[in-house]
Write a protein that holds these residues in place. Structure first.
Motif, short mmCIF file in Angstrom:
data_model
loop_
_atom_site.label_atom_id
_atom_site.label_comp_id
_atom_site.label_asym_id
_atom_site.label_seq_id
_atom_site.Cartn_x
_atom_site.Cartn_y
_atom_site.Cartn_z
N VAL A 356 56.53 35.41 67.81
CA VAL A 356 56.26 35.88 66.46
C VAL A 356 57.54 35.59 65.68
N PRO A 358 59.03 35.79 62.63
CA PRO A 358 59.90 36.68 61.86
C PRO A 358 60.43 37.86 62.67
N PRO A 407 66.04 36.68 63.91
CA PRO A 407 64.62 36.31 63.94
C PRO A 407 64.41 35.10 64.86
N ARG A 409 62.38 32.76 64.78
CA ARG A 409 62.03 31.48 64.18
C ARG A 409 63.26 30.62 63.89
N LEU A 410 64.43 31.23 63.86
CA LEU A 410 65.62 30.45 63.57
C LEU A 410 66.12 29.68 64.80
N ARG B 7 66.37 29.53 53.01
CA ARG B 7 67.52 30.37 53.33
C ARG B 7 67.22 31.31 54.50
N GLU B 8 68.27 31.85 55.02
CA GLU B 8 68.15 32.81 56.11
C GLU B 8 67.47 34.07 55.58
N PRO B 9 67.04 34.95 56.48
CA PRO B 9 66.39 36.16 55.99
C PRO B 9 67.25 36.88 54.96
N GLU B 229 52.28 39.11 61.57
CA GLU B 229 53.13 37.92 61.43
C GLU B 229 52.57 36.74 62.21
#
Lengths: 519, 361
Positions: A356, A358, A407, A409-410, B7-9, B229
């Motif tokens: 997931v 995020p 997160p 996803r990164l 961008r990053e969160p 999500e």
């Protein structure tokens, strides 16, 4: 090859640099391509092969450097306007993407003509086009039924339509992005024969690949990219697999191979199991998996592997037949029950089914066991324990991330796969189902995945390895079965198999007799 | 040339800053129609601020208006977090109000300690049950809940009108389509004497905190976030996706039902078919302004309530129509949605021909 090296230059890329933020996707890459030459562009995922080709094709604009292409008649090199795909097309650059760009509901002829006719033309001159295509097909050996709908064609045929499309537009430079990813070994051989014929006629070809065998078999020259930089540009003659692998990875990666190990007791059986519907359905599959073995499932993509994986993951109910683990029936089980029964499932699409995005690395590491007592009490999460175990897993599996709260996803594909491995294999599963576990991963991450699967085997787990990569299958599997149009062949010991037998089976040979019914 | 970089969160400051900036931009834009109506913008906004905060009465009126908005905002926020698109809070609010009236107008005679919780429970349950239908249709048959929840609003409103003109009509109501008044024991206590502010606000605050804790700290909340999500990965990991949708549907409907309870048992004392001036729909705006954060919902609801109450008060003193409130709220929402772009991307203005341009087309 002497004729090629003397041939006129068709395409020249000079000192191309392309940055995304601070990341250099291409750095100071130069490339020269001559008439009639086949150049293999070799590199790991993320080495910058596709970026370079996108610059050539005008999808990206290079930060530095320029692209020149020879004038059709005079042969003088002219700069290609940057960032204009149409200019690239007009100049005679054709591209065959890994994922085909064909309209499924139109015929081959329609697809080839699409975009070549003027909007203002009142009638389309089909007859003339057909004549030209017949001529092209005769010369190149690329035969396709021009009136067949694309949806009825096989993958290999679709690829031929793509190449014809480029040739019809008078391509002088043909770029193929991983052209063999979806082909059987035999289809790949045919493709390379065709490419050689086309090259002999004067077409200049660049094909992108990370498969060393085909690069050596089919190219005149090899260019290796690593981390965006050109690390080698050498004639194919004299290149060895080992040398190319080292150039590609930069360090020698020890490849895991299985050691001799006697298989244990019977673990998992599928009896006449059917699931799914349509083209990717599974038909009356029999399968036996023993403890301490890796059972490879070979097959060309789209032959029911995904349905088999979903059925074994508890995501797709069996429409007939039985699934048993240790003699216990698991036929109607959902994902939760399969996990509890001791299944570790590594999904084919790790971004869609594995994480997931995020949510944090720690949360993704705990997602399968979130209701276990070590993770919650009275429905409230035990953050301390979850974070602590996540940090251990990050260390044990070498997950490269900015900590357990980052997160997911990164993360890169390899590290996302490590999350999946960590959370599934840590529970000491009885059965490991690995669907295309190394797809899209670089050599280092692939080696890591292989090592984990072999560790599970050594521990006594039964591993089902579904893969399209024959090298991977033959190196890791104790036995290999082939899946074709939803039918599974009987598994045979890897030692008794070779690539060509497997290739023939993947193309469907010997299936109708074995299964007793037409596919 | 403009270019977008992912961008990053976003940091917490940015998450708070952007809705605030959006609200300010909306107020600036609303100055145009105010000026067009021939009123000084500063005078108008001054009157609005006075109308929402200028006196204890104004302030409590604003809070009274915020209470149902917090609850319908929570109804939308929790559902949207799971990507369950509940557009039916308006209908669920009426269902909650109808149930509260059914329980609280004399059918059961009990002291307040028993009756009031019963009224609250009945309202929450009714709202939840209304949402259960569309949720089951979604999980079982794949029916789009946007359509079913939206259309149910009209079904329920018409049902309420039918009840108010039929079996539940107040015999002492001189023929008006309204219910019997709530018993004293079924009425939410007033929070201040001589003001309309009532216990519904406490329920709203408590609900916001409860949902915040649910989402952040519990297994259920974990499952809601995971399903919202990436439902596909949640299913693969063995999470109960369908059960989560049903839980979220019940909870979301219950929040809207509580909003209805507050309005009949706290404010009006009886049910009419014009109980809600669109609180259910405004709740969606509240939730979006709040970025679907339960605590953010409280702040967004207070903002929107002050715009509405302030604009009412201003329109009485000037020639500007109180429709201005709708305009400001709508523009804040648009600004927030646009600013979502700024949360996800860094926008850079670059001169063409520099060596770092990187358009992708």
């Amino acid at each position: 090859m002497t004729t090629v090296s003397a041939a006129p230059i068709v395409l020249q890329l000079t000192q191309i640099t392309k940055r995304f933020g601070s990341f250099a996707a291409n750095e100071d890459v130069s490339l020269t391509l001559r008439r009639g030459e086949i150049l293999a562009l070799l590199g790991e995922n993320g080495a910058g092969k596709t970026t370079l080709m996108n610059i050539l094709f005008g999808h990206y604009v290079a930060d530095e450097g320029n692209v020149e292409i020879a004038e059709r008649t005079s042969g003088t090199l002219n700069a290609l306007p940057a960032g204009q795909p149409n200019a690239a097309l007009d100049a005679g650059i054709g591209m065959v993407h890994q994922h085909f760009t064909l309209a499924e509901n139109l015929t081959a002829l329609d697809n080839i003509l699409l975009g070549t006719e003027k909007l203002s033309a009142m009638t389309s001159s089909r007859t003339a086009a057909r004549q030209r295509l017949d001529d092209l097909m005769r010369r190149s050996g690329l035969t396709v039924d021009l009136d067949a709908r694309i949806s009825t064609l096989s993958v290999g045929e679709k690829q031929r339509v793509e190449i014809l499309k480029a040739l019809y537009r008078d391509a002088r430079v043909l770029v193929l992005d991983e052209p063999t990813a979806v082909l059987t070994p035999q289809e790949s051989d045919t493709l390379f024969e065709t490419l050689k014929t086309l090259a002999a006629e004067g077409l200049a070809i660049i094909f992108i690949s990370h498969k060393l065998d085909e690069v050596i078999a089919a190219s005149h020259r090899i260019m290796v990219l690593r981390l965006g930089k050109k690390v080698a540009d050498q004639p194919t003659e004299g290149s060895t697999k080992l040398q190319l692998a080292e150039l590609m990875v930069g360090k020698s990666v020890p490849q895991s191979t299985r050691s001799e190990q006697a298989a244990g007791p019977l673990l998992l059986t599928l009896k006449q199991a059917s699931a799914g519907e349509g083209r990717t359905a599974l038909h009356a599959v029999d399968l036996e998996l023993f403890s301490g073995e890796i059972l490879g499932i070979a097959g060309v993509s789209g032959n029911g592997q995904a349905t088999l994986a979903r059925a074994l993951s508890g995501l797709e109910p069996l429409t007939a037949g039985q699934l048993q683990l240790d003699g216990k029936d698991l036929s109607g089980s959902n994902a939760r029950k399969m996990i509890d029964a001791g299944f570790a499932r590594i999904p084919e699409d790790r971004h869609k089914d594995g994480i997931v995005g995020p949510m944090s690395v720690a949360e993704n590491l705990t997602i399968e066991t979130i209701r276990a007592p070590e993770n919650q009490r009275f429905g409230f999460l035990k953050f301390g324990a979850i974070a602590e175990r996540a940090r251990q897993a990050i260390k044990a599996y070498d997950i490269r991330c900015q900590g357990d709260k980052a997160p997911a996803r990164l993360l890169s594909g390899g590290n996302i796969q490590k999350i999946v491995l960590a959370r599934t294999l840590d529970a000491a599963p009885k059965v490991v189902l690995a669907a295309q576990p190394s797809r899209g991963l670089d050599v280092g991450a692939t080696a890591d995945v292989h090592r984990r699967l072999l560790d599970a085997r050594a521990r006594g787990a039964g591993v089902i390895l579904i893969s399209e990569d024959l090298d991977e299958l033959m190196r890791l599997s104790d036995r290999i079965a082939v899946i074709h149009r939803g039918h599974l062949s009987a598994a045979e010991k890897t030692e008794t198999l070779d690539r060509s037998t497997l290739g023939l089976k993947m193309a469907g040979h010997g299936f109708h007799g074995d299964t007793g019914e037409a596919a | 040339m403009i270019r977008f970089e992912p961008r990053e969160p976003a940091s917490l400051q940015r998450l708070i800053l952007i809705p605030v900036a959006a609200a300010i931009v909306a107020l600036v834009l609303a100055a145009i129609p105010i000026t067009a109506a021939g009123v000084n913008t500063f005078t108008a906004y001054g009157l609005m601020a006075k109308g929402a905060f200028g006196s204890m009465f104004a302030f409590t009126e604003m809070l009274t208006r915020a209470a149902p908005l917090i609850l319908t905002g929570l109804a939308a926020a929790i559902a949207f977090r799971a990507k369950l698109w509940n557009i039916g809070a308006e209908g669920q609010l009426y269902a909650g109000a109808l149930a509260a009236v059914a329980v609280g107008t004399g059918w059961i005679d009990a002291p307040a300690v028993v009756l009031l919780p019963l009224v609250i429970l009945a309202g929450a349950a009714a709202g939840g049950l209304v949402m259960l239908g569309p949720t089951l249709l979604k999980t079982r048959l794949g029916v789009d809940e946007v359509v079913t929840t939206l259309l149910l609003n009209f079904v329920i409103l018409l049902f309420v009108q039918m009840m108010l003109e039929g079996p539940m009509q107040d015999p002492m109501g001189m023929g008006w389509p309204q219910s019997e008044p709530m018993l004293d024991a079924a009425t939410l206590p007033k929070l201040m004497s001589r003001m309309r502010i009532h216990g519904g606000l406490i329920i709203a605050f408590a609900a916001a905190i409860a949902i915040h804790i649910l989402l952040k700290r519990t297994v259920w909340g974990f499952e809601i976030r995971a399903v919202g999500e990436n439902a596909s990965a949640a299913a693969h990991a063995g999470l109960p996706v369908k059960a989560t949708f049903i839980r979220v549907g019940l909870l979301s409907g219950a929040m809207a039902g509580l909003a209805g309870v507050g309005e009949v048992a706290g404010l009006k004392g009886y049910l009419t078919a014009d109980l809600s001036p669109g609180f259910g729909y405004s709740g969606i705006v509240v939730a979006m302004l709040a970025g679907l954060s339960p605590l953010g919902v409280v702040i967004a609801a207070l903002f929107i309530a002050s715009i509405f109450v302030g604009a009412d008060s201003m329109s009485r003193a000037t020639s500007v129509s109180n429709y201005l409130a709708d305009l400001i709220v709508a523009m804040s929402l648009i600004c927030v949605l646009i600013s979502g772009l700024f949360l996800r991307f860094r926008i850079k203005f670059v001169k063409p021909r520099t060596n770092i341009s990187q358009e992708t087309q």
